[in-house]
Design a protein around this motif. Structure first.
Motif, PDB file in Angstrom:
ATOM      1  N   PHE A  63       0.831  -1.191   0.000  1.00  0.00           N
ATOM      2  CA  PHE A  63       0.000   0.000   0.000  1.00  0.00           C
ATOM      3  C   PHE A  63       0.875   1.254   0.000  1.00  0.00           C
ATOM      4  CE2 PHE A  63      -3.065  -3.018   2.159  1.00  0.00           C
ATOM      5  CZ  PHE A  63      -3.862  -3.165   1.035  1.00  0.00           C
ATOM      6  N   LEU A  64       0.283   2.364  -0.420  1.00  0.00           N
ATOM      7  CA  LEU A  64       1.018   3.618  -0.525  1.00  0.00           C
ATOM      8  C   LEU A  64       1.198   4.278   0.835  1.00  0.00           C
ATOM      9  CD1 LEU A  64      -0.740   5.060  -3.709  1.00  0.00           C
ATOM     10  CD2 LEU A  64       1.500   3.957  -3.599  1.00  0.00           C
ATOM     11  N   LYS A  65       2.299   5.005   0.962  1.00  0.00           N
ATOM     12  CA  LYS A  65       2.620   5.741   2.189  1.00  0.00           C
ATOM     13  C   LYS A  65       2.848   7.212   1.843  1.00  0.00           C
ATOM     14  CE  LYS A  65       6.342   3.381   2.773  1.00  0.00           C
ATOM     15  NZ  LYS A  65       6.227   2.663   1.488  1.00  0.00           N
ATOM     16  N   PRO A  66       2.708   8.093   2.830  1.00  0.00           N
ATOM     17  CA  PRO A  66       3.008   9.504   2.570  1.00  0.00           C
ATOM     18  C   PRO A  66       4.416   9.654   1.984  1.00  0.00           C
ATOM     19  CG  PRO A  66       1.927   9.290   4.687  1.00  0.00           C
ATOM     20  CD  PRO A  66       2.212   7.882   4.216  1.00  0.00           C
ATOM     21  N   GLY A  67       4.513  10.475   0.951  1.00  0.00           N
ATOM     22  CA  GLY A  67       5.784  10.697   0.272  1.00  0.00           C
ATOM     23  C   GLY A  67       5.978   9.838  -0.960  1.00  0.00           C
ATOM     24  N   ASP A  68       5.174   8.781  -1.136  1.00  0.00           N
ATOM     25  CA  ASP A  68       5.303   7.928  -2.313  1.00  0.00           C
ATOM     26  C   ASP A  68       4.905   8.696  -3.576  1.00  0.00           C
ATOM     27  OD1 ASP A  68       6.168   5.777  -0.871  1.00  0.00           O
ATOM     28  OD2 ASP A  68       4.277   4.678  -0.929  1.00  0.00           O
ATOM     29  N   ARG A  69       5.648   8.448  -4.646  1.00  0.00           N
ATOM     30  CA  ARG A  69       5.365   9.076  -5.944  1.00  0.00           C
ATOM     31  C   ARG A  69       4.878   8.007  -6.914  1.00  0.00           C
ATOM     32  NH1 ARG A  69       5.670  13.866  -7.848  1.00  0.00           N
ATOM     33  NH2 ARG A  69       5.931  14.345 -10.059  1.00  0.00           N
ATOM     34  N   VAL A  70       3.720   8.264  -7.517  1.00  0.00           N
ATOM     35  CA  VAL A  70       3.102   7.312  -8.438  1.00  0.00           C
ATOM     36  C   VAL A  70       3.143   7.887  -9.848  1.00  0.00           C
ATOM     37  CG1 VAL A  70       1.046   5.949  -8.949  1.00  0.00           C
ATOM     38  CG2 VAL A  70       1.556   6.562  -6.576  1.00  0.00           C
ATOM     39  N   LYS A  71       3.714   7.112 -10.760  1.00  0.00           N
ATOM     40  CA  LYS A  71       3.814   7.524 -12.165  1.00  0.00           C
ATOM     41  C   LYS A  71       3.010   6.553 -13.016  1.00  0.00           C
ATOM     42  CE  LYS A  71       7.202   7.788 -15.945  1.00  0.00           C
ATOM     43  NZ  LYS A  71       8.645   7.658 -16.295  1.00  0.00           N
ATOM     44  N   GLU A 116       1.591   5.643 -17.017  1.00  0.00           N
ATOM     45  CA  GLU A 116       1.846   5.900 -18.434  1.00  0.00           C
ATOM     46  C   GLU A 116       0.925   5.031 -19.280  1.00  0.00           C
ATOM     47  OE1 GLU A 116       5.674   6.370 -21.375  1.00  0.00           O
ATOM     48  OE2 GLU A 116       5.665   4.651 -20.013  1.00  0.00           O
ATOM     49  N   ILE A 117       0.279   5.639 -20.262  1.00  0.00           N
ATOM     50  CA  ILE A 117      -0.532   4.907 -21.236  1.00  0.00           C
ATOM     51  C   ILE A 117      -0.054   5.306 -22.619  1.00  0.00           C
ATOM     52  CG2 ILE A 117      -2.835   4.524 -22.188  1.00  0.00           C
ATOM     53  CD1 ILE A 117      -3.994   4.819 -19.452  1.00  0.00           C
ATOM     54  N   GLY A 118       0.290   4.308 -23.432  1.00  0.00           N
ATOM     55  CA  GLY A 118       0.840   4.561 -24.755  1.00  0.00           C
ATOM     56  C   GLY A 118      -0.074   5.429 -25.606  1.00  0.00           C
ATOM     57  N   GLY A 119       0.518   6.393 -26.298  1.00  0.00           N
ATOM     58  CA  GLY A 119      -0.240   7.278 -27.169  1.00  0.00           C
ATOM     59  C   GLY A 119      -0.888   8.441 -26.448  1.00  0.00           C
ATOM     60  N   ILE A 120      -0.859   8.424 -25.101  1.00  0.00           N
ATOM     61  CA  ILE A 120      -1.479   9.514 -24.342  1.00  0.00           C
ATOM     62  C   ILE A 120      -0.415  10.319 -23.613  1.00  0.00           C
ATOM     63  CG2 ILE A 120      -3.140  10.140 -22.551  1.00  0.00           C
ATOM     64  CD1 ILE A 120      -4.710   7.630 -23.290  1.00  0.00           C
ATOM     65  N   GLY A 121       0.308   9.688 -22.681  1.00  0.00           N
ATOM     66  CA  GLY A 121       1.332  10.422 -21.957  1.00  0.00           C
ATOM     67  C   GLY A 121       1.586   9.867 -20.590  1.00  0.00           C
ATOM     68  N   VAL A 122       2.050  10.727 -19.698  1.00  0.00           N
ATOM     69  CA  VAL A 122       2.455  10.336 -18.342  1.00  0.00           C
ATOM     70  C   VAL A 122       1.748  11.224 -17.324  1.00  0.00           C
ATOM     71  CG1 VAL A 122       4.411  10.262 -16.726  1.00  0.00           C
ATOM     72  CG2 VAL A 122       4.714   9.476 -19.084  1.00  0.00           C
ATOM     73  N   LEU A 123       1.306  10.619 -16.242  1.00  0.00           N
ATOM     74  CA  LEU A 123       0.645  11.337 -15.150  1.00  0.00           C
ATOM     75  C   LEU A 123       1.356  10.971 -13.854  1.00  0.00           C
ATOM     76  CD1 LEU A 123      -1.775  12.999 -13.982  1.00  0.00           C
ATOM     77  CD2 LEU A 123      -3.039  10.843 -13.894  1.00  0.00           C
ATOM     78  N   GLU A 124       1.857  11.973 -13.125  1.00  0.00           N
ATOM     79  CA  GLU A 124       2.577  11.725 -11.874  1.00  0.00           C
ATOM     80  C   GLU A 124       1.975  12.547 -10.737  1.00  0.00           C
ATOM     81  OE1 GLU A 124       6.907  11.237 -11.825  1.00  0.00           O
ATOM     82  OE2 GLU A 124       6.895  11.868 -13.918  1.00  0.00           O
ATOM     83  N   ASN A 125       1.858  11.895  -9.576  1.00  0.00           N
ATOM     84  CA  ASN A 125       1.380  12.569  -8.370  1.00  0.00           C
ATOM     85  C   ASN A 125       2.038  11.946  -7.148  1.00  0.00           C
ATOM     86  OD1 ASN A 125      -1.080  12.492 -10.418  1.00  0.00           O
ATOM     87  ND2 ASN A 125      -1.322  14.329  -9.151  1.00  0.00           N
ATOM     88  N   THR A 126       2.135  12.728  -6.077  1.00  0.00           N
ATOM     89  CA  THR A 126       2.744  12.276  -4.838  1.00  0.00           C
ATOM     90  C   THR A 126       1.725  12.300  -3.699  1.00  0.00           C
ATOM     91  OG1 THR A 126       4.904  13.089  -5.533  1.00  0.00           O
ATOM     92  CG2 THR A 126       4.608  12.720  -3.179  1.00  0.00           C
ATOM     93  N   LEU A 127       1.815  11.330  -2.796  1.00  0.00           N
ATOM     94  CA  LEU A 127       0.973  11.333  -1.602  1.00  0.00           C
ATOM     95  C   LEU A 127       1.547  12.313  -0.598  1.00  0.00           C
ATOM     96  CD1 LEU A 127      -0.245   8.667  -2.805  1.00  0.00           C
ATOM     97  CD2 LEU A 127      -0.546   7.975  -0.437  1.00  0.00           C
ATOM     98  N   GLU A 128       0.683  13.167  -0.100  1.00  0.00           N
ATOM     99  CA  GLU A 128       1.093  14.164   0.881  1.00  0.00           C
ATOM    100  C   GLU A 128       0.530  13.776   2.234  1.00  0.00           C
ATOM    101  OE1 GLU A 128      -0.601  18.340   1.070  1.00  0.00           O
ATOM    102  OE2 GLU A 128       1.293  18.643  -0.006  1.00  0.00           O
ATOM    103  N   GLY A 129       1.379  13.644   3.247  1.00  0.00           N
ATOM    104  CA  GLY A 129       0.953  13.158   4.544  1.00  0.00           C
ATOM    105  C   GLY A 129       0.392  14.245   5.417  1.00  0.00           C
TER     106      GLY A 129
END
Length: 295
Positions: free
Chosen positions: A272-280, A282-295
């Motif tokens: 499971f995700l924890k505060p500070g984890d960064r999730v990236k 990617e879907i081909g032909g669309i792009g990249v989406l990145e966000n971080t969990l803030e505690g």
């Protein structure tokens, strides 16, 4: 064509995007458009707009604007599909969190499983996912291809479904697994504030080949999900046909099409995700989406 919602000093604007060049071109509202001019207005007026849009001049570097969610404030709940990749359906049933299956033989659904997320879940690229201390401590990620409806319709047959698709974007269907298990349904555990990062932009339907589209997730650089839309149980036309039976789909409606295997609950022990984890994502032909969990 790629279309984004950006924020500048003068407020939010809709813009054309050239991801390869790293530049954007704000779209000037036509005379008929309401003000402020939003992505929802672009979708509704696409027939009159599309032939006039040009990336003229040098544009603005992407690095100089903030990307918001392509549709920052959806007018209706986001429609979502559970257990729609073969490998994830088995993974979810094995996890013990699946209230929709009593045994392994029920892992693959006979019909699409539909639920919703509230609009307040939506945030944009780079925005913080709020860690819900005291509410849940089993936060999971799910990369999902998102269908953006472009044309209204009800009782849409599969053969005509793609005529109603404007384009595609990416979502992280963030989920509180303990809430999901406790209430034996999916709405509450998926509708916490900030639990749907969306973006980075919308790619029009003519530019995406769903017959062979890679779908991936990394958490802190570790590859967790690595699949392809070939593994979908129910394809996009089937989902549109199902959701429009007796229900009118509207321009700007968002359909999250499900996630592949590799989510946190599928590991032993779960990751499971924890505060500070960064999730990236990617879907081909669309792009990249990145966000971080803030505690």
């Amino acid at each position: 064509m790629k279309l984004a919602t950006i924020r500048r000093e003068d407020g939010a604007r809709v813009a054309l995007v050239d991801a390869d060049k790293g530049r954007v071109w704000p779209i000037e509202p036509p005379a008929w458009a309401p003000k402020p001019f939003s992505m929802a207005d672009v979708i509704r007026g696409w027939r009159d707009l599309r032939d006039s849009l040009r990336a003229e001049g040098e544009g603005i570097p992407l690095s100089q604007v903030d990307l918001l969610a392509p549709i920052p404030h959806p007018q209706r709940n986001l429609m979502c599909v559970g257990k729609n990749y073969f490998d994830h359906a088995h993974e979810f049933t094995r996890s013990g969190f699946d209230s929709s299956a009593s045994s392994a033989k029920d892992a693959i659904p006979e019909h699409p499983i539909i639920f919703t997320k509230v609009p307040e879940t939506v945030i944009g690229p780079g925005a913080a996912i709020r860690y819900p201390h005291g509410v849940s401590d089993q936060i999971d990620y799910e990369v999902e291809l998102v269908v953006v409806i472009g044309r209204a319709g009800r009782d849409i047959p599969k053969a005509q479904a793609m005529d109603h698709v404007f384009g595609y974007t990416i979502a992280n269907d963030v989920t509180a697994r303990d809430i999901q298990a406790r209430h034996k349904q999916w709405f509450l555990g998926k509708s916490l504030d900030t639990f749907c990062p969306l973006g980075p932009w919308i790619v029009t339907a003519d530019e995406v080949d769903l017959s062979d589209t890679p779908v991936r997730t990394w958490v802190n650089g570790e590859l967790r999900q690595d699949s392809n839309t070939r593994d979908l149980i129910f394809d996009v036309p089937t989902l549109i046909e199902t959701m429009s039976r007796g229900i009118t789909l509207q321009p700007g409606d968002l359909i999250l099409t499900g996630t592949p295997a590799g989510v946190g609950l599928g590991f032993t022990p779960p990751k499971f995700l924890k505060p500070g984890d960064r999730v990236k994502l990617e879907i081909g032909g669309i792009g990249v989406l990145e966000n971080t969990l803030e505690g």
